[in-house]
Enzyme design. Structure first.
Site, PDB file in Angstrom:
ATOM      1  N   HIS A  60      -0.474  13.464   2.223  1.00 43.06           N
ATOM      2  CA  HIS A  60      -1.894  13.157   2.099  1.00 43.06           C
ATOM      3  C   HIS A  60      -2.196  11.840   2.812  1.00 43.06           C
ATOM      4  CE1 HIS A  60      -5.883  13.143   0.510  1.00 43.06           C
ATOM      5  NE2 HIS A  60      -5.675  12.250  -0.448  1.00 43.06           N
TER       6      HIS A  60
ATOM      7  N   SER B  68      -9.477  10.659   1.829  1.00 45.88           N
ATOM      8  CA  SER B  68      -9.570  11.044   0.428  1.00 45.88           C
ATOM      9  C   SER B  68     -10.892  10.539  -0.150  1.00 45.88           C
ATOM     10  CB  SER B  68      -8.348  10.521  -0.329  1.00 45.88           C
ATOM     11  OG  SER B  68      -8.192  11.194  -1.561  1.00 45.88           O
TER      12      SER B  68
END
Length: 392
Positions: free
Chosen positions: A340, A206
């Site tokens: 994620h 990320s």
């Protein structure tokens, strides 16, 4: 292949002093114009085309300087004072400039193996979120300590800014890249740490995946960059993300990302609502890593990362690698059906191949990966209107 890898040593150094002396500096005033295509990585600002490896060295230096001027801020060189100490699996780095000093510590976890030292190692920003091979050490780098990234109030906060001033142009991501370079310096200075400084990977997920790409682009001692689900500001291209938003996909773009945090320099704000003015895009950030290894992954379950944007951006980036004769040194893999920053089993073989090739010298490892996931279409020729020279 052997000739090219030797030449890459001679002609790499994207931010090296020798490259700056050989290639000159950016002009003070640059004519910026709207370019709806991904900018040509093989054309200098003055319009001349890249024709050979020596030209490419200068074009890399030019692109590196452009990223520093317009998006990421300036990465300072190695400070005048740098020292390191190692004890109890911890490496402590002290950096000083003009009588001002900072220090920080990174932890090293060694493999449970009888393999010969020094070990290859993976430097992980914040935390490790990928599987690492048995023979590699892991170095955890607390990047928030160097450059804070809570929100807009984090601008100029962290050890890097204590050393270089709270109004330094470097964004938090460039501050992290500077610190990772100092970690590598420290490993070179400290053989007692038993880490091979020539066999290093950097990774993050990320926001930290964005940071891993920046670190890999701005230090050519990093053998392998692994950017996990980095999205906009990482493996995605600004222009393609803007197009996805116009088409109704709720993806993160430059105009939103500059309001969220301090990952980019203040100067980048001027391009946030018109990325067509940028004289580069992130296929060229990938190009700054070439010919070294780059493996990027993205997750179609999180549309704010982008769908076509990371895929298309890295497909364009592979054209730069192709020009250097090492197209398979850039791999991109996209899938879904997982959280994620959770690394899925179907990508483990691809990741292992990159480790094998770039940290363990297995030239037979298959790293030729360009894997699209999700229900969308992408035509590279809608974004690329330039030709690819053969530079090897």
């Amino acid at each position: 292949m052997k000739f090219f890898l030797s030449a890459s040593v001679l002609f790499a150094g994207i931010v090296a002093t020798t490259a700056r002396k050989t290639c000159g500096n950016l002009p003070k005033n640059i004519h910026l114009f709207n370019d709806t295509y991904l900018p040509d990585p093989f054309r200098f600002l003055n319009g001349q085309r890249v024709k050979n490896l020596k030209n490419w060295q200068c074009r890399e230096a030019e692109v590196s300087a452009l990223f520093q001027r317009y998006e990421l801020g300036t990465k300072p060189p190695r400070p005048s004072h740098l020292s390191a100490s190692y004890a109890s699996n911890n490496l402590t780095i002290t950096a000083g400039e003009n009588g001002n000093y900072i220090n920080w510590t990174v932890s090293i976890t060694y493999p449970n193996t009888t393999s010969t030292t020094p070990y290859p190692a993976v430097i992980a920003l914040d935390a490790l979120s990928i599987p690492v091979p048995d023979g590699a050490a892991v170095i955890i780098f607390n990047n928030d300590e160097i450059g804070q990234q809570n929100n807009q109030s984090s601008r100029g906060v962290g050890l890097f800014y204590d050393l270089y001033g709270h109004d330094a142009s470097a964004s938090s991501m460039m501050a992290w890249a500077w610190a990772i370079s100092r970690i590598i310096d420290a490993l070179e200075m400290t053989p007692a740490a038993h880490i091979n400084p020539h066999k290093l990977a950097v990774t993050g997920c990320s926001r930290d995946g964005k940071g891993a790409m920046v670190a890999g682009a701005f230090d050519d001692r990093i053998a392998l960059t692994i950017a996990q689900e980095s999205g906009s500001g990482g493996d995605a291209c600004w222009r393609i993300s803007d197009a996805e938003l116009r088409d109704g996909l709720v993806t993160q773009t430059a105009s939103e990302i500059v309001t969220e945090n301090v990952w980019f320099s203040v100067e980048f704000d001027r391009f946030a609502n018109d990325t067509d003015l940028l004289p580069f895009d992130h296929h060229q950030l990938a190009g700054l890593i070439a010919p070294r290894g780059l493996y990027a992954t993205d997750n179609t379950d999180f549309v704010w990362l982008g769908l076509a944007s990371p895929y298309g951006c890295m497909e364009a980036g592979r054209l730069i690698y192709e020009s250097l004769g090492v197209k398979d040194h850039l791999g991109f893999s996209q899938d879904g059906n997982h959280s994620h920053c959770t690394f899925p089993p179907d990508q483990e073989g691809e990741l292992a191949a990159f480790f094998d090739k770039f940290l363990f010298d297995d030239e037979s490892a298959d790293t030729d990966v360009l894997r699209k996931g999700g229900n969308y279409t992408f035509n590279l020729r809608d974004w690329v209107n330039w030709s690819v020279p053969r530079l090897y």
